[in-house]
Scaffold this motif. Structure first.
Motif, PDB file in Angstrom:
ATOM      1  N   THR A 113      -6.836 -54.073 -56.814  1.00 60.37           N
ATOM      2  CA  THR A 113      -7.928 -54.897 -57.329  1.00 60.37           C
ATOM      3  C   THR A 113      -9.191 -54.630 -56.515  1.00 60.37           C
ATOM      4  N   HIS A 114     -10.327 -54.851 -57.143  1.00 61.82           N
ATOM      5  CA  HIS A 114     -11.611 -54.712 -56.463  1.00 61.82           C
ATOM      6  C   HIS A 114     -11.851 -55.922 -55.565  1.00 61.82           C
ATOM      7  N   ASP A 115     -12.328 -55.645 -54.347  1.00 67.30           N
ATOM      8  CA  ASP A 115     -12.540 -56.741 -53.397  1.00 67.30           C
ATOM      9  C   ASP A 115     -13.606 -57.714 -53.870  1.00 67.30           C
ATOM     10  N   VAL A 121      -8.117 -52.428 -60.768  1.00 66.02           N
ATOM     11  CA  VAL A 121      -8.719 -51.093 -60.738  1.00 66.02           C
ATOM     12  C   VAL A 121      -8.350 -50.354 -62.020  1.00 66.02           C
ATOM     13  N   GLN A 197      -9.778 -46.272 -54.404  1.00 66.80           N
ATOM     14  CA  GLN A 197     -11.141 -46.341 -53.920  1.00 66.80           C
ATOM     15  C   GLN A 197     -11.256 -47.235 -52.692  1.00 66.80           C
ATOM     16  N   ASN A 199     -12.890 -50.244 -50.539  1.00 66.32           N
ATOM     17  CA  ASN A 199     -13.286 -51.591 -50.956  1.00 66.32           C
ATOM     18  C   ASN A 199     -12.434 -52.112 -52.107  1.00 66.32           C
ATOM     19  N   THR A 200     -11.188 -51.665 -52.146  1.00 66.66           N
ATOM     20  CA  THR A 200     -10.204 -52.229 -53.062  1.00 66.66           C
ATOM     21  C   THR A 200      -9.000 -52.678 -52.243  1.00 66.66           C
TER      22      THR A 200
END
Length: 255
Positions: A113-115, A121, A197, A199-200
């Protein structure tokens, strides 16, 4: 003559805790535990029932979270503060467990998941060779007196789901057969679960690193493997029998 009546037939793959750990036996109970961790699953605390125990940070911050891949009462391990691709979580494997000529299954449930938004994602495309947009396994090892080396393992046939909520779990698995030269006389072996990526966040569950017995190892096409690399067919679920309780009347079923 005589009549044979059957009901509630079972033909299913056993979970790790019920699978023989060494030489196949005639019992459903596991074989006696070896003195180290050369058991059927060499990963310790792979279901995270013991929190973060036995797991090392890998350029990240680790925390035990719930729910896991198996529902509300299940736990998983999450890696956050991931600023580079090679960040996640790791565990050392006893190198004496690795046998020349054997094959090993490495698998785990994973979601990312994106932070900033918490959304799944969507950029992972497992079919892209060596893609660092997807989770992969980074292996560090030392053999004999040689310097430490690394090798990355990718599941290019994983089906990546990115739906919202707790349903975005994906199953990563690869078959690994150690090279007889590079992996002879191992003195150190560590698996890092990384990728995706920066920051995930990466969350994993049900981690396995298992030696496959000869009768489990695929010899032909991947479709003959008990651990398929693509989506299973209609009846490759946990219970392989179709209509086992005979509740579908008539003779039109598979019996």
């Amino acid at each position: 003559g005589s009549v044979l009546v059957l009901d509630n037939m079972i033909f299913q793959q056993l979970p790790g805790e019920f699978t023989p750990t060494a030489t196949p036996t005639q019992t459903l109970a596991p074989s006696p535990s070896p003195s180290v961790y050369c058991t059927k699953n060499m990963i310790r605390n792979g279901d995270f029932s013991e929190g973060t125990d036995q797991w090392w940070i890998w350029n990240s911050v680790l925390s035990s979270v719930s729910p896991g891949a198996d529902g509300e009462l299940d736990s998983a391990l999450r890696a956050t503060n991931r600023s580079i691709v090679h960040s996640g979580m790791s565990q050392r494997i006893d190198p004496s467990c690795i046998e020349d000529g054997s094959s090993y299954l490495i698998g785990f449930d994973v979601k990312m998941t994106h932070d900033d938004t918490g959304l799944p994602v969507t950029t992972c495309d497992p079919t892209v060779a060596l893609s660092q947009e997807c989770p992969f396994v980074h292996m560090l090892y030392t053999a004999r007196d040689e310097p430490m080396r690394s090798r990355s393992l990718y599941d290019t046939q994983m089906v990546w789901k990115s739906d919202a909520g707790n349903n975005s779990w994906n199953r990563f698995h690869v078959l690994w057969k150690p090279d007889s030269v590079a992996f002879t006389d191992l003195t150190y072996l560590q698996l890092a679960f990384v990728g995706g990526q920066p920051n995930t966040s990466m969350t994993i569950d049900n981690v396995q690193f298992e030696k496959l017995e000869r009768w489990e190892t695929p010899t032909a096409s991947p479709s003959q493997s008990p651990y398929p690399s693509v989506g299973p067919t209609e009846y490759c679920d946990r219970q392989h029998f179709v209509n086992p309780d005979a509740d579908e009347a008539g003779n039109s079923g598979p019996w």
